[in-house]
Design a protein around this motif. Structure first.
Motif, mmCIF file in Angstrom:
data_model
loop_
_atom_site.group_PDB
_atom_site.id
_atom_site.type_symbol
_atom_site.label_atom_id
_atom_site.label_comp_id
_atom_site.label_asym_id
_atom_site.label_seq_id
_atom_site.Cartn_x
_atom_site.Cartn_y
_atom_site.Cartn_z
ATOM 1 N N THR A 106 24.503 8.311 51.828
ATOM 2 C CA THR A 106 24.526 7.308 52.664
ATOM 3 C C THR A 106 24.583 5.501 51.204
ATOM 4 O OG1 THR A 106 22.088 6.943 51.463
ATOM 5 C CG2 THR A 106 22.235 8.031 53.804
ATOM 6 N N GLU A 107 24.629 4.640 52.440
ATOM 7 C CA GLU A 107 24.740 3.942 51.656
ATOM 8 C C GLU A 107 24.193 3.685 50.387
ATOM 9 O OE1 GLU A 107 27.722 1.618 51.718
ATOM 10 O OE2 GLU A 107 28.688 3.137 52.559
ATOM 11 N N VAL A 117 20.616 7.347 59.455
ATOM 12 C CA VAL A 117 19.996 7.623 58.818
ATOM 13 C C VAL A 117 18.503 6.490 58.601
ATOM 14 C CG1 VAL A 117 20.837 9.767 58.486
ATOM 15 C CG2 VAL A 117 19.802 8.281 56.803
ATOM 16 N N LEU A 118 17.362 7.009 58.259
ATOM 17 C CA LEU A 118 15.720 6.451 58.332
ATOM 18 C C LEU A 118 15.477 6.993 56.926
ATOM 19 C CD1 LEU A 118 13.875 5.800 61.803
ATOM 20 C CD2 LEU A 118 15.271 4.319 60.550
ATOM 21 N N THR A 178 10.887 1.614 54.999
ATOM 22 C CA THR A 178 11.459 2.330 55.292
ATOM 23 C C THR A 178 12.390 1.393 55.677
ATOM 24 O OG1 THR A 178 9.252 3.960 56.484
ATOM 25 C CG2 THR A 178 11.458 3.448 57.549
ATOM 26 N N ARG A 179 13.895 1.943 55.575
ATOM 27 C CA ARG A 179 14.983 1.468 55.631
ATOM 28 C C ARG A 179 16.424 2.217 56.648
ATOM 29 N NH1 ARG A 179 15.688 -1.713 50.918
ATOM 30 N NH2 ARG A 179 14.232 -2.944 51.052
ATOM 31 N N GLN A 180 16.629 1.261 57.465
ATOM 32 C CA GLN A 180 17.639 2.434 58.112
ATOM 33 C C GLN A 180 19.139 2.484 57.656
ATOM 34 O OE1 GLN A 180 18.061 0.805 62.630
ATOM 35 N NE2 GLN A 180 19.367 2.796 62.862
ATOM 36 N N VAL A 181 19.482 3.444 57.024
ATOM 37 C CA VAL A 181 21.058 3.338 56.519
ATOM 38 C C VAL A 181 22.186 3.743 57.046
ATOM 39 C CG1 VAL A 181 21.553 4.017 53.560
ATOM 40 C CG2 VAL A 181 19.106 3.454 54.647
ATOM 41 N N PRO A 182 23.233 3.347 56.984
ATOM 42 C CA PRO A 182 24.891 4.329 57.352
ATOM 43 C C PRO A 182 24.518 5.277 56.418
ATOM 44 C CG PRO A 182 24.925 1.880 57.024
ATOM 45 C CD PRO A 182 23.936 1.716 56.282
ATOM 46 N N GLU A 187 15.803 14.875 59.325
ATOM 47 C CA GLU A 187 16.599 15.487 58.070
ATOM 48 C C GLU A 187 18.029 16.247 57.953
ATOM 49 O OE1 GLU A 187 13.636 19.011 56.857
ATOM 50 O OE2 GLU A 187 12.257 17.165 57.519
ATOM 51 N N SER A 188 19.268 17.062 58.889
ATOM 52 C CA SER A 188 20.312 16.778 59.166
ATOM 53 C C SER A 188 21.014 15.945 59.864
ATOM 54 C CB SER A 188 19.816 18.344 59.236
ATOM 55 O OG SER A 188 19.918 18.667 61.229
ATOM 56 N N VAL A 189 21.964 15.794 60.059
ATOM 57 C CA VAL A 189 23.262 14.908 61.050
ATOM 58 C C VAL A 189 24.352 16.447 61.460
ATOM 59 C CG1 VAL A 189 22.632 13.329 60.231
ATOM 60 C CG2 VAL A 189 24.853 14.564 58.627
#
Length: 75
Positions: free
Chosen positions: A39-40, A73-74, A52-56, A20-22
């Motif tokens: 995110t991208e 992040v997911l 569900t995707r892993q996104v830069p 939820e946070s970075v």
């Protein structure tokens, strides 16, 4: 996120992001200009199941010395 569901399906609820946070690192004068981290863009148009995707993560190009951890992040 913008998306459309496949025919006969409905998008329910809002997308979730994990974590939820970075952590943002860099010069205080640059980090303080950020209110959020994007995110991208991803496309889930025509989806017919939960995805569900892993996104830069994406920072403004004018902040080259700032970094984000994790860098993905997911969604």
């Amino acid at each position: 996120m913008q998306a459309s569901a496949a025919g006969g399906y409905t998008i329910v609820g809002s997308p979730t992001v994990e974590p939820e946070s970075v952590t943002v690192r860099g010069a205080a004068s640059e980090v303080e200009t950020l209110s959020h981290v994007d995110t991208e863009r991803i496309s889930v148009d025509g989806m017919s199941e939960t995805v569900t995707r892993q996104v830069p993560t994406r920072l403004p190009t004018e902040l080259p010395s700032v970094s984000v951890d994790p860098s993905q992040v997911l969604v």
